[in-house]
Design a protein around this motif. Structure first.
Motif, PDB file in Angstrom:
ATOM      1  N   GLY A  68       0.808  -1.211   0.000  1.00  0.00           N
ATOM      2  CA  GLY A  68       0.000   0.000   0.000  1.00  0.00           C
ATOM      3  C   GLY A  68       0.841   1.260   0.000  1.00  0.00           C
ATOM      4  N   THR A  69       0.188   2.360  -0.356  1.00  0.00           N
ATOM      5  CA  THR A  69       0.840   3.668  -0.368  1.00  0.00           C
ATOM      6  C   THR A  69       0.323   4.494   0.795  1.00  0.00           C
ATOM      7  OG1 THR A  69       1.020   3.611  -2.782  1.00  0.00           O
ATOM      8  CG2 THR A  69       1.218   5.773  -1.711  1.00  0.00           C
ATOM      9  N   ALA A  70       1.228   5.010   1.615  1.00  0.00           N
ATOM     10  CA  ALA A  70       0.833   5.766   2.798  1.00  0.00           C
ATOM     11  C   ALA A  70       1.328   7.197   2.724  1.00  0.00           C
ATOM     12  CB  ALA A  70       1.387   5.096   4.053  1.00  0.00           C
ATOM     13  N   THR A  71       0.525   8.115   3.241  1.00  0.00           N
ATOM     14  CA  THR A  71       0.926   9.493   3.464  1.00  0.00           C
ATOM     15  C   THR A  71       0.640   9.830   4.916  1.00  0.00           C
ATOM     16  OG1 THR A  71      -1.242  10.435   2.926  1.00  0.00           O
ATOM     17  CG2 THR A  71       0.269  10.045   1.085  1.00  0.00           C
ATOM     18  N   ALA A  72       0.919  11.075   5.311  1.00  0.00           N
ATOM     19  CA  ALA A  72       0.680  11.464   6.697  1.00  0.00           C
ATOM     20  C   ALA A  72      -0.794  11.428   7.051  1.00  0.00           C
ATOM     21  CB  ALA A  72       1.239  12.856   6.952  1.00  0.00           C
ATOM     22  N   SER A  73      -1.675  11.528   6.052  1.00  0.00           N
ATOM     23  CA  SER A  73      -3.110  11.607   6.338  1.00  0.00           C
ATOM     24  C   SER A  73      -3.923  10.511   5.673  1.00  0.00           C
ATOM     25  CB  SER A  73      -3.655  12.966   5.888  1.00  0.00           C
ATOM     26  OG  SER A  73      -3.460  13.140   4.493  1.00  0.00           O
ATOM     27  N   GLY A  74      -3.255   9.466   5.198  1.00  0.00           N
ATOM     28  CA  GLY A  74      -4.039   8.425   4.571  1.00  0.00           C
ATOM     29  C   GLY A  74      -3.228   7.255   4.065  1.00  0.00           C
ATOM     30  N   TYR A  75      -3.959   6.291   3.533  1.00  0.00           N
ATOM     31  CA  TYR A  75      -3.352   5.038   3.084  1.00  0.00           C
ATOM     32  C   TYR A  75      -4.249   4.425   2.026  1.00  0.00           C
ATOM     33  CZ  TYR A  75      -1.975   0.073   3.343  1.00  0.00           C
ATOM     34  OH  TYR A  75      -1.592  -1.201   3.052  1.00  0.00           O
ATOM     35  N   THR A  76      -3.631   3.887   0.989  1.00  0.00           N
ATOM     36  CA  THR A  76      -4.386   3.214  -0.064  1.00  0.00           C
ATOM     37  C   THR A  76      -3.685   1.936  -0.455  1.00  0.00           C
ATOM     38  OG1 THR A  76      -5.149   5.335  -0.952  1.00  0.00           O
ATOM     39  CG2 THR A  76      -5.357   3.426  -2.389  1.00  0.00           C
ATOM     40  N   SER A  77      -4.450   0.858  -0.529  1.00  0.00           N
ATOM     41  CA  SER A  77      -3.928  -0.420  -1.013  1.00  0.00           C
ATOM     42  C   SER A  77      -5.027  -1.117  -1.776  1.00  0.00           C
ATOM     43  CB  SER A  77      -3.462  -1.290   0.166  1.00  0.00           C
ATOM     44  OG  SER A  77      -4.573  -1.822   0.865  1.00  0.00           O
ATOM     45  N   ASP A  78      -4.772  -2.347  -2.173  1.00  0.00           N
ATOM     46  CA  ASP A  78      -5.788  -3.119  -2.883  1.00  0.00           C
ATOM     47  C   ASP A  78      -6.938  -3.527  -1.967  1.00  0.00           C
ATOM     48  OD1 ASP A  78      -4.358  -2.954  -5.215  1.00  0.00           O
ATOM     49  OD2 ASP A  78      -3.388  -4.912  -4.972  1.00  0.00           O
ATOM     50  N   THR A  79      -6.721  -3.464  -0.656  1.00  0.00           N
ATOM     51  CA  THR A  79      -7.736  -3.941   0.282  1.00  0.00           C
ATOM     52  C   THR A  79      -8.330  -2.859   1.172  1.00  0.00           C
ATOM     53  OG1 THR A  79      -5.980  -4.527   1.843  1.00  0.00           O
ATOM     54  CG2 THR A  79      -6.772  -6.273   0.371  1.00  0.00           C
ATOM     55  N   ALA A  80      -7.686  -1.695   1.274  1.00  0.00           N
ATOM     56  CA  ALA A  80      -8.184  -0.652   2.177  1.00  0.00           C
ATOM     57  C   ALA A  80      -7.833   0.744   1.687  1.00  0.00           C
ATOM     58  CB  ALA A  80      -7.606  -0.853   3.577  1.00  0.00           C
ATOM     59  N   THR A  81      -8.757   1.668   1.914  1.00  0.00           N
ATOM     60  CA  THR A  81      -8.503   3.086   1.690  1.00  0.00           C
ATOM     61  C   THR A  81      -8.850   3.826   2.977  1.00  0.00           C
ATOM     62  OG1 THR A  81      -9.048   2.924  -0.665  1.00  0.00           O
ATOM     63  CG2 THR A  81      -9.099   5.122   0.331  1.00  0.00           C
ATOM     64  N   ILE A  82      -7.887   4.573   3.495  1.00  0.00           N
ATOM     65  CA  ILE A  82      -8.049   5.252   4.774  1.00  0.00           C
ATOM     66  C   ILE A  82      -7.670   6.716   4.613  1.00  0.00           C
ATOM     67  CG2 ILE A  82      -7.274   5.385   7.178  1.00  0.00           C
ATOM     68  CD1 ILE A  82      -6.479   2.385   6.904  1.00  0.00           C
ATOM     69  N   SER A  83      -8.527   7.608   5.077  1.00  0.00           N
ATOM     70  CA  SER A  83      -8.169   9.026   5.139  1.00  0.00           C
ATOM     71  C   SER A  83      -8.395   9.509   6.562  1.00  0.00           C
ATOM     72  CB  SER A  83      -8.999   9.852   4.163  1.00  0.00           C
ATOM     73  OG  SER A  83     -10.378   9.792   4.479  1.00  0.00           O
ATOM     74  N   LEU A 139      -4.029   0.925  10.769  1.00  0.00           N
ATOM     75  CA  LEU A 139      -4.771   1.871  11.590  1.00  0.00           C
ATOM     76  C   LEU A 139      -5.371   1.116  12.766  1.00  0.00           C
ATOM     77  CD1 LEU A 139      -6.185   4.745  11.899  1.00  0.00           C
ATOM     78  CD2 LEU A 139      -8.115   3.692  10.702  1.00  0.00           C
ATOM     79  N   ALA A 140      -5.371   1.739  13.937  1.00  0.00           N
ATOM     80  CA  ALA A 140      -5.959   1.084  15.098  1.00  0.00           C
ATOM     81  C   ALA A 140      -6.532   2.127  16.046  1.00  0.00           C
ATOM     82  CB  ALA A 140      -4.917   0.247  15.839  1.00  0.00           C
ATOM     83  N   ILE A 141      -7.579   1.728  16.761  1.00  0.00           N
ATOM     84  CA  ILE A 141      -8.091   2.494  17.885  1.00  0.00           C
ATOM     85  C   ILE A 141      -8.205   1.548  19.082  1.00  0.00           C
ATOM     86  CG2 ILE A 141      -9.339   4.275  16.599  1.00  0.00           C
ATOM     87  CD1 ILE A 141     -11.900   2.623  16.938  1.00  0.00           C
ATOM     88  N   ASN A 142      -8.224   2.123  20.263  1.00  0.00           N
ATOM     89  CA  ASN A 142      -8.438   1.282  21.444  1.00  0.00           C
ATOM     90  C   ASN A 142      -9.819   0.633  21.363  1.00  0.00           C
ATOM     91  OD1 ASN A 142      -9.257   4.217  22.119  1.00  0.00           O
ATOM     92  ND2 ASN A 142     -10.381   3.023  23.658  1.00  0.00           N
ATOM     93  N   GLY A 143      -9.946  -0.528  21.978  1.00  0.00           N
ATOM     94  CA  GLY A 143     -11.206  -1.266  21.896  1.00  0.00           C
ATOM     95  C   GLY A 143     -12.106  -1.021  23.084  1.00  0.00           C
ATOM     96  N   ASP A 144     -12.733  -2.085  23.576  1.00  0.00           N
ATOM     97  CA  ASP A 144     -13.724  -1.939  24.644  1.00  0.00           C
ATOM     98  C   ASP A 144     -13.158  -2.219  26.033  1.00  0.00           C
ATOM     99  OD1 ASP A 144     -13.449  -4.709  24.679  1.00  0.00           O
ATOM    100  OD2 ASP A 144     -15.472  -5.107  23.940  1.00  0.00           O
ATOM    101  N   TYR A 145     -11.858  -2.462  26.137  1.00  0.00           N
ATOM    102  CA  TYR A 145     -11.213  -2.785  27.409  1.00  0.00           C
ATOM    103  C   TYR A 145     -11.980  -3.900  28.112  1.00  0.00           C
ATOM    104  CZ  TYR A 145      -8.225  -1.922  31.490  1.00  0.00           C
ATOM    105  OH  TYR A 145      -7.308  -2.059  32.500  1.00  0.00           O
ATOM    106  N   TYR A 146     -12.185  -4.990  27.348  1.00  0.00           N
ATOM    107  CA  TYR A 146     -12.953  -6.131  27.856  1.00  0.00           C
ATOM    108  C   TYR A 146     -12.367  -6.680  29.151  1.00  0.00           C
ATOM    109  CZ  TYR A 146      -9.222  -9.316  26.877  1.00  0.00           C
ATOM    110  OH  TYR A 146      -8.010  -9.945  26.940  1.00  0.00           O
ATOM    111  N   GLY A 147     -11.050  -6.534  29.352  1.00  0.00           N
ATOM    112  CA  GLY A 147     -10.373  -7.156  30.487  1.00  0.00           C
ATOM    113  C   GLY A 147     -10.618  -6.486  31.813  1.00  0.00           C
TER     114      GLY A 147
END
Length: 318
Positions: A68-83, A139-147
């Motif tokens: 994939g190709t990444a910049t400071a504000s996004g990412y594009t690959s065959d499977t994901a596009t993120i802005s 890309l990731a965010i914190n989850g539900d803190y199940y523990g």
């Protein structure tokens, strides 16, 4: 990075929540009550090791695309596009700063969960960026803190880990849809049979059918020790669905005068609704709120730029 000693790990867990900073020390001195509290909220209880690598065998998950190709504000690959967009509103003590990741994927199964230390159980924590690095998350965010609790339905990457329905949950389906549901009216096995890929158990639900839900400013997520309410102006993390395989990850910073005051639950819900979310759900917030992109921390937790350990992340593989 040097390995932590057992004492250091325990100290870090105690500081994980403000409730543990002083209260458990007093409880420990009290004897039996202290032993219960330390065991319940501090000591690791590992139920499954190698948990993050467990993926349902009846679902063909897309392989991570490292081209994939990444910049400071996004990412594009065959499977994901993120802005990723940074938004600031208001001024002075009323200023709010938040971060919006618009995520479109070609296969819902590249939206995954990972556990701290690759282990499932109570009180096992790591910084979100550490968990993200362990699974090469884009890309990731914190989850539900199940523990932090022993209830809730926990299905991750198509695998059942806990079946103890207690609250309103969020279900991600392998067909790219996302729905709010009542954990107490179903079971983990029934959800998996219906095509559920991941569940989150925190809440409340914020948006359904494109509309902000009423009463969310009155909800108590937990009634357990030290985590009674998620109301008021708070740092927040949430996830929403615009359409099939089209998600919003949003993190609001807070508790930092002049940078970001945080938002109320209805304000948080409105952010999702204004961006076209048909469904949205609140996750663990406060100092836990974190967004990680390509290994770097995007937001500024509590205005201090320091992550706080949590049990799990929701992430996008490349």
């Amino acid at each position: 990075m040097t390995d932590e000693t057992a004492a250091q790990r325990t100290s870090r867990r105690i500081s994980r929540r403000g409730l543990l900073a002083g209260g458990l020390g007093l409880l420990a001195a009290a004897g039996g009550a202290g032993g219960w509290a330390l065991d319940r909220y501090v000591v690791d209880h590992v139920e499954v090791s190698g948990a993050s690598g467990m993926v349902a065998t009846n679902v063909v998950a897309a392989q991570a695309d490292t081209g994939g190709t990444a910049t400071a504000s996004g990412y594009t690959s065959d499977t994901a596009t993120i802005s990723i967009e940074t938004v600031s509103t208001g001024t002075g003590s009323d200023r709010v700063t938040y971060f919006v990741a618009d995520v479109q994927v070609s296969d819902a199964t590249i939206v995954r969960s990972a556990f701290a230390g690759d282990r499932f159980g109570e009180n096992i924590i790591a910084n979100p960026s550490e968990i993200a690095a362990s699974v090469d998350a884009v890309l990731a965010i914190n989850g539900d803190y199940y523990g932090f609790r022993d209830t809730g339905i926990v299905i991750r990457n198509g695998v059942k880990f806990r079946d103890a329905g207690a609250r309103q949950g969020l279900a991600f389906y392998a067909d790219g849809s996302v729905r709010l549901y009542d954990e107490t009216a179903t079971s983990a096995d029934e959800l998996i049979a219906a095509g559920v890929w991941n569940t989150l158990s925190f809440g409340p639900g914020l948006v359904e059918d494109g509309r902000v839900l009423s009463g969310i400013d009155q909800v108590e997520v937990d009634t357990n020790f030290g985590n009674h309410s998620v109301q008021g102006n708070q740092p927040r993390t949430g996830v929403g669905l615009i359409g099939t395989n089209h998600l919003l990850f949003i993190v609001v910073d807070g508790r930092s005068t002049g940078y970001s005051r945080g938002v109320t639950m209805p304000e948080f819900a409105q952010i999702f609704a204004d961006r076209g979310a048909q469904v949205a759900y609140n996750l663990d917030g406060g100092g836990s709120s974190a967004m990680v992109f390509r290994g770097g921390l995007v937001n500024n937790p509590l205005g201090k730029g320091q992550e706080r350990g949590t049990s799990d992340i929701l992430y996008v593989a490349g």
